[in-house]
Scaffold this motif. Structure first.
Motif, PDB file in Angstrom:
ATOM      1  N   GLY A   7       7.453   7.810   5.650  1.00  0.00           N
ATOM      2  CA  GLY A   7       7.848   9.041   4.958  1.00  0.00           C
ATOM      3  C   GLY A   7       8.692   9.971   5.793  1.00  0.00           C
ATOM      4  O   GLY A   7       9.567  10.669   5.267  1.00  0.00           O
ATOM      5  N   GLN A  30      10.086   2.705  -3.442  1.00  0.00           N
ATOM      6  CA  GLN A  30       9.564   3.696  -2.499  1.00  0.00           C
ATOM      7  C   GLN A  30      10.430   3.817  -1.245  1.00  0.00           C
ATOM      8  O   GLN A  30      10.836   4.925  -0.861  1.00  0.00           O
ATOM      9  CB  GLN A  30       8.132   3.340  -2.107  1.00  0.00           C
ATOM     10  CG  GLN A  30       7.470   4.389  -1.217  1.00  0.00           C
ATOM     11  CD  GLN A  30       6.032   4.027  -0.862  1.00  0.00           C
ATOM     12  OE1 GLN A  30       5.626   2.871  -0.979  1.00  0.00           O
ATOM     13  NE2 GLN A  30       5.267   5.016  -0.422  1.00  0.00           N
ATOM     14  N   ASP A  57       0.857  -1.188   0.000  1.00  0.00           N
ATOM     15  CA  ASP A  57       0.000   0.000   0.000  1.00  0.00           C
ATOM     16  C   ASP A  57       0.891   1.234   0.000  1.00  0.00           C
ATOM     17  O   ASP A  57       1.491   1.580   1.016  1.00  0.00           O
ATOM     18  CB  ASP A  57      -0.909  -0.026   1.233  1.00  0.00           C
ATOM     19  CG  ASP A  57      -1.916   1.118   1.277  1.00  0.00           C
ATOM     20  OD1 ASP A  57      -1.605   2.211   0.767  1.00  0.00           O
ATOM     21  OD2 ASP A  57      -3.008   0.914   1.846  1.00  0.00           O
ATOM     22  N   TRP A  58       0.987   1.907  -1.130  1.00  0.00           N
ATOM     23  CA  TRP A  58       1.903   3.049  -1.299  1.00  0.00           C
ATOM     24  C   TRP A  58       1.597   4.164  -0.308  1.00  0.00           C
ATOM     25  O   TRP A  58       2.497   4.699   0.346  1.00  0.00           O
ATOM     26  CB  TRP A  58       1.819   3.569  -2.727  1.00  0.00           C
ATOM     27  CG  TRP A  58       2.770   4.704  -3.029  1.00  0.00           C
ATOM     28  CD1 TRP A  58       2.611   6.017  -2.705  1.00  0.00           C
ATOM     29  CD2 TRP A  58       4.030   4.610  -3.706  1.00  0.00           C
ATOM     30  NE1 TRP A  58       3.692   6.749  -3.147  1.00  0.00           N
ATOM     31  CE2 TRP A  58       4.572   5.913  -3.765  1.00  0.00           C
ATOM     32  CE3 TRP A  58       4.739   3.552  -4.280  1.00  0.00           C
ATOM     33  CZ2 TRP A  58       5.799   6.185  -4.370  1.00  0.00           C
ATOM     34  CZ3 TRP A  58       5.962   3.838  -4.883  1.00  0.00           C
ATOM     35  CH2 TRP A  58       6.481   5.135  -4.924  1.00  0.00           C
ATOM     36  N   GLU A  59       0.316   4.516  -0.198  1.00  0.00           N
ATOM     37  CA  GLU A  59      -0.067   5.630   0.677  1.00  0.00           C
ATOM     38  C   GLU A  59       0.195   5.306   2.146  1.00  0.00           C
ATOM     39  O   GLU A  59       0.697   6.151   2.893  1.00  0.00           O
ATOM     40  CB  GLU A  59      -1.544   5.988   0.470  1.00  0.00           C
ATOM     41  CG  GLU A  59      -1.851   6.658  -0.861  1.00  0.00           C
ATOM     42  CD  GLU A  59      -1.794   5.703  -2.052  1.00  0.00           C
ATOM     43  OE1 GLU A  59      -1.961   4.469  -1.837  1.00  0.00           O
ATOM     44  OE2 GLU A  59      -1.577   6.177  -3.183  1.00  0.00           O
ATOM     45  N   ALA A  60      -0.132   4.091   2.562  1.00  0.00           N
ATOM     46  CA  ALA A  60       0.107   3.695   3.950  1.00  0.00           C
ATOM     47  C   ALA A  60       1.596   3.663   4.252  1.00  0.00           C
ATOM     48  O   ALA A  60       2.033   4.057   5.344  1.00  0.00           O
ATOM     49  CB  ALA A  60      -0.512   2.325   4.216  1.00  0.00           C
ATOM     50  N   THR A  61       2.394   3.216   3.290  1.00  0.00           N
ATOM     51  CA  THR A  61       3.842   3.182   3.472  1.00  0.00           C
ATOM     52  C   THR A  61       4.408   4.586   3.600  1.00  0.00           C
ATOM     53  O   THR A  61       5.285   4.845   4.438  1.00  0.00           O
ATOM     54  CB  THR A  61       4.513   2.441   2.297  1.00  0.00           C
ATOM     55  OG1 THR A  61       4.023   1.098   2.237  1.00  0.00           O
ATOM     56  CG2 THR A  61       6.027   2.412   2.457  1.00  0.00           C
ATOM     57  N   GLU A  62       3.889   5.505   2.805  1.00  0.00           N
ATOM     58  CA  GLU A  62       4.350   6.892   2.885  1.00  0.00           C
ATOM     59  C   GLU A  62       4.021   7.488   4.255  1.00  0.00           C
ATOM     60  O   GLU A  62       4.846   8.186   4.848  1.00  0.00           O
ATOM     61  CB  GLU A  62       3.702   7.715   1.773  1.00  0.00           C
ATOM     62  CG  GLU A  62       4.216   9.146   1.674  1.00  0.00           C
ATOM     63  CD  GLU A  62       5.691   9.221   1.323  1.00  0.00           C
ATOM     64  OE1 GLU A  62       6.373  10.144   1.819  1.00  0.00           O
ATOM     65  OE2 GLU A  62       6.172   8.374   0.553  1.00  0.00           O
ATOM     66  N   ARG A  63       2.841   7.180   4.751  1.00  0.00           N
ATOM     67  CA  ARG A  63       2.465   7.686   6.073  1.00  0.00           C
ATOM     68  C   ARG A  63       3.348   7.085   7.162  1.00  0.00           C
ATOM     69  O   ARG A  63       3.743   7.766   8.115  1.00  0.00           O
ATOM     70  CB  ARG A  63       0.994   7.374   6.372  1.00  0.00           C
ATOM     71  CG  ARG A  63      -0.003   8.188   5.554  1.00  0.00           C
ATOM     72  CD  ARG A  63      -1.413   8.051   6.119  1.00  0.00           C
ATOM     73  NE  ARG A  63      -1.888   6.672   6.065  1.00  0.00           N
ATOM     74  CZ  ARG A  63      -2.545   6.143   5.030  1.00  0.00           C
ATOM     75  NH1 ARG A  63      -2.787   6.870   3.950  1.00  0.00           N
ATOM     76  NH2 ARG A  63      -2.965   4.883   5.060  1.00  0.00           N
TER      77      ARG A  63
END
Length: 244
Positions: free
Chosen positions: A72, A113, A63-69
């Motif tokens: 990040g 990522q 999950d790209w968005e969850a990983t960024e959160r």
């Protein structure tokens, strides 16, 4: 190898089980501050008990968005081990979109990522670093029913070289380890045929598969300054399979 990582912080993905878990334990024993990343919280809880003081992050790297959160704004990281992976066993003609999307997102996209996050931090701080991508010997040889998994590992081999070339001027080294079969939960899900497993083992010149410890030792070597002039390379931990 007398090694000391006491002044360094390491991030390990796929840290809940197998190679990732033992890599965390090895780095912790060598004095590193470790951030252990896994999608399974129970694994992280038990790992924290074995390695007091580690930081844990529970996130699905697919999950790209969850990983960024989750990552990040991760603190300073000097060493990165991209170990997270899934292996979905399907014949080529039966590969599904779901299997393809899931495998690509975890095995390859997350490497882009997480490596970007860590490399940008290293460059901003102006310090050297080391990244190790956990690949597989199937990046180089065909293996039945693992078309998608093998494709991601083949791509990782090329990605490792590109990362090494582009990040080298910033003193960031990038290498891979490419094991044969290792006795982990993931490999047991793939090797379901005892006769095939026996014949496969016999094809290895050393007449054995690799142990988790063998892979971890190679990862630790590549992370350390003992491999200071090695970048863009892959260590085959394959019991001689590709030599036969």
């Amino acid at each position: 190898m007398q090694l000391n990582f006491s002044s360094l912080q390491a991030l390990v993905t796929g840290a809940g089980k197998g190679i990732g878990r033992d890599t965390v334990k090895a780095l912790h024993a060598l004095g590193a501050k470790v951030i252990a990343v896994s999608r399974t919280n129970t694994d992280l809880v038990s790992l924290s008990k074995e390695c007091p003081g580690i930081e844990t992050v529970c996130v699905d790297l697919g999950d790209w968005e969850a990983t960024e959160r989750a990552l990040g704004n991760v603190g300073p990281v000097d060493l990165l081990v991209n170990n997270a992976a899934v292996a979905i066993k399907q014949p080529f003609l039966e590969v599904t979109k779901e299997a393809l999307d899931r495998t690509l997102s975890v095995n390859l996209r997350s490497v882009f990522q997480v490596s970007q996050i860590v490399a940008r931090g290293l460059i901003q701080r102006g310090v050297p670093g080391s990244i190790v991508n956990v690949s597989s010997m199937v990046a180089h040889v065909s293996f039945p029913n693992l078309a998608v998994y093998s494709s991601t590992k083949g791509a990782m081999t090329t990605l490792t070289k590109v990362m090494a070339a582009e990040l080298g001027p910033y003193k960031i080294r990038v290498n891979s380890v490419n094991p044969t079969v290792v006795p982990t939960a993931m490999s047991q899900r793939v090797l379901t045929d005892p006769e095939f497993t026996r014949k496969l083992k016999e094809r290895h010149p050393l007449q054995k598969f690799a142990e988790v410890e063998d892979v971890v030792n190679s990862i630790i070597f590549l992370l350390s300054d003992r491999s200071a002039s090695i970048s863009g390379s892959g260590i085959l931990v394959d019991a001689g399979y590709l030599a036969s």
